[in-house]
Scaffold this active site. Structure first.
Site, short mmCIF file in Angstrom:
data_model
loop_
_atom_site.label_atom_id
_atom_site.label_comp_id
_atom_site.label_asym_id
_atom_site.label_seq_id
_atom_site.Cartn_x
_atom_site.Cartn_y
_atom_site.Cartn_z
N HIS A 12 0.53 -1.00 -0.14
CA HIS A 12 -0.19 -0.16 0.28
C HIS A 12 0.79 1.43 0.02
CE1 HIS A 12 -3.94 1.56 0.89
NE2 HIS A 12 -3.53 2.63 1.20
N HIS A 14 1.28 5.03 -2.22
CA HIS A 14 0.63 5.56 -3.40
C HIS A 14 1.98 6.41 -3.70
CE1 HIS A 14 -3.42 6.12 -1.69
NE2 HIS A 14 -2.85 5.46 -0.54
N HIS A 192 -9.57 1.65 -0.69
CA HIS A 192 -9.54 1.79 0.67
C HIS A 192 -10.87 1.80 1.58
CE1 HIS A 192 -5.77 3.89 -1.14
NE2 HIS A 192 -5.50 4.89 0.21
N GLU A 195 -10.41 3.56 6.92
CA GLU A 195 -9.95 4.96 7.54
C GLU A 195 -10.35 5.88 7.97
OE1 GLU A 195 -7.38 6.37 4.72
OE2 GLU A 195 -6.14 7.25 6.16
N ASP A 273 1.85 3.92 2.78
CA ASP A 273 0.92 5.04 2.78
C ASP A 273 1.59 6.19 1.61
OD1 ASP A 273 -2.03 5.52 1.65
OD2 ASP A 273 -2.17 6.40 4.07
N ASP A 274 1.82 7.31 2.85
CA ASP A 274 2.33 8.10 1.91
C ASP A 274 4.12 9.04 3.21
OD1 ASP A 274 0.47 8.65 0.45
OD2 ASP A 274 -1.08 9.14 1.78
#
Ligand SMILES: [Zn+2]
Length: 328
Positions: A12, A14, A192, A195, A273-274
Site C-alpha cells: 500500500h 501512493h 480504501h 480509515e 501509505d505516503d
C-alpha cells in the site's frame, strides 16, 4: 538480523505520496515553481492538521507533470524503498494525474514509469507493480474512464485496480461498474475503507465492490462480527499504522488495532501509505510495531509471508520473491 535489513513486501503505497521531499524541491526549482511553504526548516514536508496535509500534498505533487517527471519520481521512490529493505512493492497510480484519464497519454506515463522500474530492479533488486486507482471524490463518471485506462493496460505489470480519495464521498456501490470492468480485464481488486469510514464502509467495499484486499480497514475493530468475517474470509488488510497515527485516526501506537486484529485471526500486512508525508519508512514501521507490541522476528516473518501471498503479481514473480524471503 536487524529489522531494517529484513526483506520486506509493501502492498500500500501512493506513488506521488512517496515522493522524497528533496526530489520535489529540486523539481520545483527546475520548473521555477515556488512551493517553499510545504517544507519546514529541515526540508521535510510540514503541515498543521489533516486539511493542511491535503493542501501540502496537492502543492507538493503539483510539480509532477510529465512522463519524464514520473520516471524520475519512480527512481527516487524505489531508491528509498530499497534502502529500507523492500524487495517488492505495489504502488497506486492514477490516470487522473498521469495524462488526465486519456488512454493514449496514460500509456506514455506508464511506459516511462515501467522503464524506470525495470532499471531499479536491475540495479537495486526491487520489484515494482502498479495498481490503477480511481479517486473517489472525483465521482463515478471519472472512475469509469480510469477503469478503462486500467482495463486497456492490464497485464503482468498493471496487476490491480483500486479506489482512494475521500472515503466520505459517495458510496462504494456507485463505483461497482468500474470495479466490474477491472475484474473482467483480469485485475485484482482493493479499496480504501475503514480509515475515515467505520465498519460499514468496509462491509460496503466487500459486498458492493467484491474486493479481496482492503486499504487500511482498521476501523473494522469497532465491530467484532465484521472482524470475524474478515478472518473467516481471509480478507487481507493493508495496514499503515504510521499513517493512521500521523493523521489522527489513532492517538498513539498503543491505541492502534493492528495487534488486536491479528490476534483475532485477521490477515494484516504493513505498509507506509505516503511515507515522507508521515515521516515514516518501512523500517520505522517495523521498529515501532516491535517496540509497541513486542513483536518478534516470527511475527514479521508471518506478516511478510501473508503479504507475499496477497500480492497481485503473477506466480513466477512470487516464486522468485519467496526464495529471497527464505534466504533472509
Ligand atoms: Zn492509502
Amino acid at each position: 538480523m536487524t529489522l531494517s535489513s529484513r526483506p520486506k513486501i509493501e502492498l500500500h503505497l501512493h506513488h506521488e505520496g512517496a515522493a522524497p521531499p528533496a526530489f520535489i524541491k529540486r523539481l520545483a526549482q527546475e520548473k521555477k515553481v515556488d512551493i517553499s511553504r510545504v517544507f519546514n526548516e529541515q526540508g521535510d514536508y510540514s503541515y498543521t492538521d489533516f486539511w493542511d496535509f491535503l493542501k501540502v500534498y496537492e502543492a507538493a505533487t503539483s510539480v509532477l507533470q510529465t512522463p519524464e517527471d514520473y520516471a524520475r519520481l519512480t527512481r527516487a521512490v524505489l531508491a528509498e524503498s530499497a534502502a529500507n529493505g523492500v524487495i517488492y512493492s505495489e504502488t497506486f497510480l492514477s490516470p487522473d494525474f498521469c495524462g488526465g484519464r486519456d488512454v493514449g497519454a496514460w500509456r506514455e506515463y506508464l511506459h516511462a514509469i515501467r522503464e524506470a522500474a525495470d532499471q531499479a530492479e536491475r540495479e537495486d533488486g526491487i520489484v515494482l507493480r502498479g495498481i490503477v486507482t480511481c479517486i473517489r471524490h472525483f465521482g463515478p463518471e471519472k472512475a469509469r474512464e480510469t477503469a478503462l485506462c486500467a482495463a486497456e493496460t492490464a497485464g503482468d505489470w498493471i496487476v490491480g485496480f483500486g479506489i482512494a480519495g475521500d472515503e466520505q464521498a459517495g458510496k462504494p456501490k456507485d463505483f461497482a461498474y468500474s470495479f466490474d470492468m477491472a475484474r473482467e480485464a483480469g485485475l485484482r481488486l482493493t479499496a480504501h475503507a475503514g480509515e475515515w469510514g467505520g465498519p460499514d464502509s468496509v462491509r460496503d467495499a466487500l459486498d458492493d465492490l467484491r474486493v479481496e484486499r482492503i486499504g487500511h480497514g482498521v476501523r473494522a475493530i469497532e465491530d467484532l462480527a465484521l472482524v470475524d468475517r474478515l478472518a473467516e474470509d481471509g480478507v487481507v488488510l493493508e495496514v499503515c499504522p504510521g499513517s493512521n497515527i500521523a493523521l489522527g485516526v489513532y492517538k498513539t501506537w498503543a491505541d492502534h488495532p493492528i495487534h488486536a486484529l491479528r490476534e483475532r485471526g485477521v490477515k494484516v500486512t504493513v505498509s507506509t501509505d505516503d511515507p515522507p508525508f508521515f515521516h515514516t519508512t518501512m523500517t520505522d514501521e517495523y521498529d515501532r510495531l516491535a517496540a509497541t507490541f513486542d513483536w518478534d522476528e516470527g511475527v514479521f516473518e508471518d506478516i511478510e509471508n501473508t503479504s507475499l501471498s496477497a500480492a497481485f503479481c503473477d506466480q513466477a514473480t512470487k516464486d522468485a520473491l519467496k526464495k529471497r524471503l527464505e534466504t533472509r
